[in-house]
Design an enzyme around this catalytic site. Structure first.
Site, mmCIF file in Angstrom:
data_model
loop_
_atom_site.group_PDB
_atom_site.id
_atom_site.type_symbol
_atom_site.label_atom_id
_atom_site.label_comp_id
_atom_site.label_asym_id
_atom_site.label_seq_id
_atom_site.Cartn_x
_atom_site.Cartn_y
_atom_site.Cartn_z
ATOM 1 N N SER A 1 21.857 13.666 -93.830
ATOM 2 C CA SER A 1 21.018 14.158 -94.926
ATOM 3 C C SER A 1 21.828 14.210 -96.202
ATOM 4 O O SER A 1 23.040 14.445 -96.168
ATOM 5 C CB SER A 1 20.520 15.566 -94.591
ATOM 6 O OG SER A 1 19.982 16.183 -95.746
ATOM 7 N N TYR B 1 22.906 23.885 -92.473
ATOM 8 C CA TYR B 1 22.335 22.564 -92.159
ATOM 9 C C TYR B 1 23.209 21.453 -92.754
ATOM 10 O O TYR B 1 23.567 20.485 -92.066
ATOM 11 C CB TYR B 1 20.913 22.497 -92.722
ATOM 12 C CG TYR B 1 20.261 21.141 -92.652
ATOM 13 C CD1 TYR B 1 19.850 20.608 -91.433
ATOM 14 C CD2 TYR B 1 20.036 20.393 -93.812
ATOM 15 C CE1 TYR B 1 19.242 19.358 -91.373
ATOM 16 C CE2 TYR B 1 19.420 19.150 -93.762
ATOM 17 C CZ TYR B 1 19.033 18.632 -92.539
ATOM 18 O OH TYR B 1 18.426 17.395 -92.482
HETATM 19 N N1 LIG Z 1 12.504 15.039 -93.448
HETATM 20 C C1 LIG Z 1 13.480 15.129 -94.369
HETATM 21 O O1 LIG Z 1 13.258 15.468 -95.542
HETATM 22 C C2 LIG Z 1 14.898 14.788 -93.982
HETATM 23 C C3 LIG Z 1 15.837 14.660 -95.004
HETATM 24 C C4 LIG Z 1 17.143 14.343 -94.650
HETATM 25 C C5 LIG Z 1 17.490 14.153 -93.336
HETATM 26 N N2 LIG Z 1 16.548 14.307 -92.368
HETATM 27 C C6 LIG Z 1 16.969 14.118 -90.988
HETATM 28 O O2 LIG Z 1 16.097 13.187 -90.380
HETATM 29 C C7 LIG Z 1 15.966 13.493 -88.993
HETATM 30 C C8 LIG Z 1 14.505 13.615 -88.621
HETATM 31 O O3 LIG Z 1 13.908 14.581 -89.463
HETATM 32 P P1 LIG Z 1 12.313 14.830 -89.448
HETATM 33 O O4 LIG Z 1 12.002 15.547 -90.707
HETATM 34 O O5 LIG Z 1 11.630 13.584 -89.080
HETATM 35 O O6 LIG Z 1 12.235 15.877 -88.246
HETATM 36 P P2 LIG Z 1 10.988 16.596 -87.540
HETATM 37 O O7 LIG Z 1 9.689 16.067 -88.041
HETATM 38 O O8 LIG Z 1 11.249 18.055 -87.640
HETATM 39 O O9 LIG Z 1 11.210 16.125 -86.039
HETATM 40 C C9 LIG Z 1 12.325 16.563 -85.358
HETATM 41 C C10 LIG Z 1 12.433 15.829 -84.059
HETATM 42 O O10 LIG Z 1 13.584 16.342 -83.381
HETATM 43 C C11 LIG Z 1 13.200 16.830 -82.127
HETATM 44 N N3 LIG Z 1 13.939 18.029 -81.788
HETATM 45 C C12 LIG Z 1 14.086 19.149 -82.525
HETATM 46 N N4 LIG Z 1 14.775 20.067 -81.843
HETATM 47 C C13 LIG Z 1 15.052 19.514 -80.640
HETATM 48 C C14 LIG Z 1 15.710 19.975 -79.486
HETATM 49 N N5 LIG Z 1 16.215 21.212 -79.405
HETATM 50 N N6 LIG Z 1 15.813 19.154 -78.421
HETATM 51 C C15 LIG Z 1 15.280 17.897 -78.463
HETATM 52 N N7 LIG Z 1 14.640 17.405 -79.532
HETATM 53 C C16 LIG Z 1 14.527 18.212 -80.598
HETATM 54 C C17 LIG Z 1 11.727 17.143 -82.235
HETATM 55 O O11 LIG Z 1 11.159 17.070 -80.952
HETATM 56 P P3 LIG Z 1 9.864 17.929 -80.505
HETATM 57 O O12 LIG Z 1 8.977 18.045 -81.728
HETATM 58 O O13 LIG Z 1 9.263 17.106 -79.406
HETATM 59 O O14 LIG Z 1 10.341 19.236 -80.085
HETATM 60 C C18 LIG Z 1 11.235 16.057 -83.166
HETATM 61 O O15 LIG Z 1 10.973 14.873 -82.447
HETATM 62 C C19 LIG Z 1 16.786 14.763 -88.763
HETATM 63 O O16 LIG Z 1 18.075 14.409 -88.347
HETATM 64 C C20 LIG Z 1 16.851 15.378 -90.151
HETATM 65 O O17 LIG Z 1 17.980 16.205 -90.299
HETATM 66 C C21 LIG Z 1 15.263 14.607 -92.656
#
Ligand SMILES: NC(=O)c1ccc[n+]([C@@H]2O[C@H](COP(=O)([O-])OP(=O)(O)OC[C@H]3O[C@@H](n4cnc5c(N)ncnc54)[C@H](OP(=O)(O)O)[C@@H]3O)[C@@H](O)[C@H]2O)c1
Length: 251
Positions: free
Chosen positions: A146, A159
């Site tokens: 991130s 984070y």
């Molecule tokens: N969205 C943003 O703005 C953003 C910005 C920068 C970086 N990122 C990074 O991009 C990645 C994806 O982000 P996102 O926003 O798409 O995330 P999200 O919508 O919150 O989805 C998170 C995913 O991780 C899984 N997960 C969470 N906790 C878990 C656990 N304890 N065990 C196994 N699986 C787990 C969830 O599975 P379940 O729902 O099935 O539990 C879900 O599939 C992350 O690494 C995040 O840090 C996101």
């Protein structure tokens, strides 16, 4: 993007039941990889399998909680079984945004949970899967970072530090496994509209406004960069941190 993935490749995508991970699963499957969809939520996982099949791909669901990071090696072995004895691509995407942003509100539990999912689980998955990739002389790991791990922002200490740790691991793993043909790279994402960032509401737009692009990304825009790094078009790319953040880190 016409990024190619070697025919018959098997990819494990953690956190593929939602947001960016789901978009990566569909993108890799569309390019011919068999995808192991990691996550906890069975219903959302089944929906991803349906999306993959509609895109003409194949996938299996692997449910498990990475907050118990000690279970990651067993999950990696199960993923390998589902993949017919191999994982060629590992996308370390699953992560949690800690409930408390400000440091004085952080607790021992918040810290342990954040580092278990965001740092320890990727570490143990790589430890379990990369030796077999190295023995075959090829493989790709893409870590999802991130912009919060690239510079200091109030409210993102815990984070952001977990993502900075994964950034260093990306470089260390590139050095450790690269000579054996395993490419390790990362995408550093900016604000992206997903289920996970829904609670931020308009705060996501305020965060996004600080970047040249001036808007939040769609998950598919981040997935395109991850797919590129996982695929054969990135054959000479090792240890790279690709900022896909609308230009925020550059400015
Ligand atoms: N969205 C943003 O703005 C953003 C910005 C920068 C970086 N990122 C990074 O991009 C990645 C994806 O982000 P996102 O926003 O798409 O995330 P999200 O919508 O919150 O989805 C998170 C995913 O991780 C899984 N997960 C969470 N906790 C878990 C656990 N304890 N065990 C196994 N699986 C787990 C969830 O599975 P379940 O729902 O099935 O539990 C879900 O599939 C992350 O690494 C995040 O840090 C996101």
């Amino acid at each position: 993007m016409n990024t190619s993935v070697s025919a018959g490749s098997v990819a494990l995508v953690t956190g593929a039941t939602s947001g960016i991970g789901r978009a990566v699963a569909v993108s890799l499957a569309r390019r011919g990889a068999h995808v192991i969809v990691g996550g906890r939520d069975a219903a959302r996982g089944e929906a991803v399998l349906t999306a993959v099949r509609s895109a003409g791909g194949t996938a299996d669901l692997l449910l498990g909680d990475l907050a118990d990071a000690g279970s990651a090696p067993a999950m990696a072995r199960r993923a390998t079984e589902l993949g017919g004895g191999r994982i060629d691509i590992l996308v370390n995407n699953a992560a949690v945004y800690p409930a408390h942003g400000r440091t004085p509100d952080g607790t021992h539990e918040d810290f342990a949970h954040c580092y278990a999912v965001n740092v320890e689980a990727p570490f143990l998955l790589v430890a379990e899967l990369c030796p077999a990739m190295a023995a075959r002389g090829r493989g790709a790991v893409v870590n999802v970072l991130s912009m919060a791990g690239r510079f200091g922002m109030p409210g993102f200490a815990l984070y952001g530090s977990s993502k900075a740790a994964l950034l260093l691991l990306t470089k260390a793993w590139a050095a450790e496994f690269g000579p054996s043909g395993v490419r390790v790279n990362a995408v550093s994402a900016g604000p992206t509209r997903t289920e996970g960032t829904q609670p931020f509401g308009t705060g996501l737009d305020r965060l996004a406004a600080a970047a040249p692009a001036g808007r939040a990304a769609a998950p598919e825009e981040i997935a395109a960069a991850i797919t590129y790094l996982a695929g054969d078009d990135a054959s000479f790319v090792q240890g790279a941190i690709l900022d896909v953040d609308g230009g925020r880190n550059a400015t």
